[in-house]
Design a protein around this motif. Structure first.
Motif, PDB file in Angstrom:
ATOM      1  N   THR A 117       8.185   0.104   6.874  1.00 26.00           N
ATOM      2  CA  THR A 117       7.305   0.249   6.267  1.00 26.00           C
ATOM      3  C   THR A 117       7.623   1.410   5.929  1.00 26.00           C
ATOM      4  O   THR A 117       7.003   2.508   6.978  1.00 26.00           O
ATOM      5  CB  THR A 117       5.941   0.001   5.866  1.00 26.00           C
ATOM      6  N   LEU A 118       8.372   2.450   5.237  1.00 23.82           N
ATOM      7  CA  LEU A 118       8.045   4.594   4.496  1.00 23.82           C
ATOM      8  C   LEU A 118       6.702   4.944   3.852  1.00 23.82           C
ATOM      9  O   LEU A 118       6.857   4.429   2.623  1.00 23.82           O
ATOM     10  CB  LEU A 118       9.529   4.332   4.336  1.00 23.82           C
ATOM     11  N   ALA A 119       6.416   5.928   4.681  1.00 24.99           N
ATOM     12  CA  ALA A 119       4.276   6.218   3.695  1.00 24.99           C
ATOM     13  C   ALA A 119       5.485   7.547   2.561  1.00 24.99           C
ATOM     14  O   ALA A 119       6.864   8.194   3.001  1.00 24.99           O
ATOM     15  CB  ALA A 119       4.070   7.417   4.862  1.00 24.99           C
ATOM     16  N   VAL A 120       4.780   7.879   1.977  1.00 24.32           N
ATOM     17  CA  VAL A 120       4.750   8.567   0.559  1.00 24.32           C
ATOM     18  C   VAL A 120       4.213   9.568   1.198  1.00 24.32           C
ATOM     19  O   VAL A 120       2.985   9.813   1.625  1.00 24.32           O
ATOM     20  CB  VAL A 120       4.508   8.349  -0.649  1.00 24.32           C
ATOM     21  N   PRO A 121       5.172  10.377   1.322  1.00 25.78           N
ATOM     22  CA  PRO A 121       4.028  12.354   1.819  1.00 25.78           C
ATOM     23  C   PRO A 121       2.745  12.109   1.105  1.00 25.78           C
ATOM     24  O   PRO A 121       2.641  12.274  -0.396  1.00 25.78           O
ATOM     25  CB  PRO A 121       4.871  12.858   1.661  1.00 25.78           C
ATOM     26  N   GLY A 122       1.689  12.822   1.879  1.00 21.78           N
ATOM     27  CA  GLY A 122      -0.038  12.529   1.577  1.00 21.78           C
ATOM     28  C   GLY A 122      -0.167  13.438  -0.228  1.00 21.78           C
ATOM     29  O   GLY A 122      -0.731  13.416  -0.584  1.00 21.78           O
ATOM     30  N   ALA A 123       0.596  14.477   0.002  1.00 25.42           N
ATOM     31  CA  ALA A 123       0.510  15.384  -0.813  1.00 25.42           C
ATOM     32  C   ALA A 123       1.489  15.304  -2.507  1.00 25.42           C
ATOM     33  O   ALA A 123       1.784  15.761  -3.114  1.00 25.42           O
ATOM     34  CB  ALA A 123       0.933  16.819   0.432  1.00 25.42           C
ATOM     35  N   THR A 124       2.001  14.094  -2.376  1.00 30.30           N
ATOM     36  CA  THR A 124       2.855  13.589  -3.674  1.00 30.30           C
ATOM     37  C   THR A 124       2.466  12.638  -3.706  1.00 30.30           C
ATOM     38  O   THR A 124       1.408  11.521  -3.404  1.00 30.30           O
ATOM     39  CB  THR A 124       4.083  13.339  -2.884  1.00 30.30           C
ATOM     40  N   THR A 125       2.105  12.713  -5.365  1.00 35.76           N
ATOM     41  CA  THR A 125       1.289  11.968  -6.138  1.00 35.76           C
ATOM     42  C   THR A 125       2.787  10.655  -7.069  1.00 35.76           C
ATOM     43  O   THR A 125       3.194  11.522  -7.737  1.00 35.76           O
ATOM     44  CB  THR A 125       0.510  12.194  -7.157  1.00 35.76           C
ATOM     45  N   VAL A 126       2.418   9.757  -6.457  1.00 37.97           N
ATOM     46  CA  VAL A 126       3.466   9.385  -7.431  1.00 37.97           C
ATOM     47  C   VAL A 126       2.457   7.882  -8.102  1.00 37.97           C
ATOM     48  O   VAL A 126       2.753   7.094  -7.322  1.00 37.97           O
ATOM     49  CB  VAL A 126       4.763   8.310  -6.396  1.00 37.97           C
ATOM     50  N   THR A 127       2.765   7.763  -9.224  1.00 42.45           N
ATOM     51  CA  THR A 127       1.687   6.922 -10.520  1.00 42.45           C
ATOM     52  C   THR A 127       3.116   5.378 -10.130  1.00 42.45           C
ATOM     53  O   THR A 127       4.206   5.890 -10.221  1.00 42.45           O
ATOM     54  CB  THR A 127       1.307   7.232 -11.843  1.00 42.45           C
ATOM     55  N   ALA A 128       2.349   4.065 -10.600  1.00 41.85           N
ATOM     56  CA  ALA A 128       2.725   3.631  -9.670  1.00 41.85           C
ATOM     57  C   ALA A 128       3.376   2.724 -11.673  1.00 41.85           C
ATOM     58  O   ALA A 128       4.588   2.377 -11.727  1.00 41.85           O
ATOM     59  CB  ALA A 128       1.945   2.192  -9.852  1.00 41.85           C
ATOM     60  N   THR A 129       2.628   2.830 -12.612  1.00 38.40           N
ATOM     61  CA  THR A 129       3.546   3.253 -13.986  1.00 38.40           C
ATOM     62  C   THR A 129       4.751   3.956 -14.032  1.00 38.40           C
ATOM     63  O   THR A 129       5.397   3.847 -14.947  1.00 38.40           O
ATOM     64  CB  THR A 129       2.553   3.185 -14.805  1.00 38.40           C
ATOM     65  N   SER A 130       5.335   4.469 -13.351  1.00 41.28           N
ATOM     66  CA  SER A 130       6.112   6.156 -13.555  1.00 41.28           C
ATOM     67  C   SER A 130       7.299   5.202 -12.780  1.00 41.28           C
ATOM     68  O   SER A 130       8.080   6.648 -12.890  1.00 41.28           O
ATOM     69  CB  SER A 130       5.778   7.810 -13.301  1.00 41.28           C
ATOM     70  N   VAL A 131       6.635   4.690 -11.891  1.00 40.86           N
ATOM     71  CA  VAL A 131       8.511   3.858 -11.026  1.00 40.86           C
ATOM     72  C   VAL A 131       9.058   2.959 -11.660  1.00 40.86           C
ATOM     73  O   VAL A 131       8.732   1.967 -12.046  1.00 40.86           O
ATOM     74  CB  VAL A 131       7.941   3.756  -9.751  1.00 40.86           C
ATOM     75  N   VAL A 132      10.361   3.277 -12.212  1.00 42.27           N
ATOM     76  CA  VAL A 132      11.776   2.122 -12.439  1.00 42.27           C
ATOM     77  C   VAL A 132      12.141   2.071 -11.747  1.00 42.27           C
ATOM     78  O   VAL A 132      12.738   1.015 -12.025  1.00 42.27           O
ATOM     79  CB  VAL A 132      12.013   2.810 -14.548  1.00 42.27           C
ATOM     80  N   GLY A 133      12.992   2.930 -10.926  1.00 42.11           N
ATOM     81  CA  GLY A 133      13.657   2.509 -10.206  1.00 42.11           C
ATOM     82  C   GLY A 133      14.071   2.433  -9.097  1.00 42.11           C
ATOM     83  O   GLY A 133      12.888   3.694  -8.370  1.00 42.11           O
ATOM     84  N   THR A 134      14.784   2.044  -7.935  1.00 42.74           N
ATOM     85  CA  THR A 134      14.616   2.254  -6.535  1.00 42.74           C
ATOM     86  C   THR A 134      16.493   2.654  -6.341  1.00 42.74           C
ATOM     87  O   THR A 134      16.584   2.152  -6.497  1.00 42.74           O
ATOM     88  CB  THR A 134      13.903   1.966  -5.455  1.00 42.74           C
ATOM     89  N   ALA A 135      16.194   3.857  -5.664  1.00 40.50           N
ATOM     90  CA  ALA A 135      17.977   3.970  -4.468  1.00 40.50           C
ATOM     91  C   ALA A 135      17.599   4.043  -2.807  1.00 40.50           C
ATOM     92  O   ALA A 135      16.249   4.493  -2.658  1.00 40.50           O
ATOM     93  CB  ALA A 135      17.868   5.518  -5.063  1.00 40.50           C
ATOM     94  N   VAL A 136      18.588   3.011  -2.193  1.00 36.46           N
ATOM     95  CA  VAL A 136      18.351   2.648  -0.975  1.00 36.46           C
ATOM     96  C   VAL A 136      19.415   3.413  -0.133  1.00 36.46           C
ATOM     97  O   VAL A 136      20.784   2.682  -0.091  1.00 36.46           O
ATOM     98  CB  VAL A 136      17.705   1.641   0.067  1.00 36.46           C
ATOM     99  N   VAL A 137      19.671   4.129   0.565  1.00 41.35           N
ATOM    100  CA  VAL A 137      20.651   4.153   1.825  1.00 41.35           C
ATOM    101  C   VAL A 137      20.677   4.129   2.974  1.00 41.35           C
ATOM    102  O   VAL A 137      19.303   4.802   3.172  1.00 41.35           O
ATOM    103  CB  VAL A 137      21.320   5.957   1.122  1.00 41.35           C
ATOM    104  N   ILE A 138      20.989   3.745   3.580  1.00 45.69           N
ATOM    105  CA  ILE A 138      21.285   3.575   4.823  1.00 45.69           C
ATOM    106  C   ILE A 138      22.642   3.925   5.290  1.00 45.69           C
ATOM    107  O   ILE A 138      23.757   3.473   5.097  1.00 45.69           O
ATOM    108  CB  ILE A 138      21.324   2.217   5.579  1.00 45.69           C
TER     109      ILE A 138
END
Length: 140
Positions: A117-138
């Motif tokens: 689980t990776l926390a979104v930084p507290g100062a950053t607000t990302v509304t759930a409705t604005s998320v349309v995709g994710t990119a993951v790199v390991i």
């Protein structure tokens, strides 16, 4: 007088039955409410040489309701699951994407076998409705 008492009792019983029927309809309507399945985020891109091709990494989100502007649900963390043990100890970058693949926020961390689980930084607000995709790199 006995006839008046019987009439009053019947009226009270009829009112009680009517109220019970309305409550029953309300409860049955709520029980049949279908909100549908889904998650925040429309797509996932995973690039990790350590992850077997037949075992995709799952992406989930932790959300919280905020009454302050912009009111609504915000993403507070990204949960990655089904991470192969070969990826443990490697770096992870996750970018939450908005419209036109615009980066909304990037969260980083270290992979572990199973779930991270990776926390979104507290100062950053990302509304759930604005998320349309994710990119993951390991990576190393």
């Amino acid at each position: 007088m006995p006839k008046l008492r019987k009439s009053t009792t019947l009226k009270a019983a009829a009112v009680a039955l009517g109220v019970a029927g309305i409550v029953g309809l309300t409860i049955s309507s709520a029980a049949s409410l279908n909100l549908g399945g889904g998650s925040v985020g429309a797509g996932t891109s995973v690039v990790a040489a350590c992850q077997p091709a037949g075992t995709p990494i799952t992406v989930g989100f932790t959300t919280a309701y905020s009454a302050t502007a912009p009111a609504g649900y915000t993403v507070t963390a990204v949960k990655l699951g089904a991470i192969d043990a070969a990826c443990a100890g490697k770096s992870i970058n996750v970018t939450l994407q908005g419209a036109s693949s615009a980066s909304l926020v990037e969260v980083t961390g270290t992979a572990a076998a199973g779930t991270v689980t990776l926390a979104v930084p507290g100062a950053t607000t990302v509304t759930a409705t604005s998320v349309v995709g994710t990119a993951v790199v390991i990576y190393n």
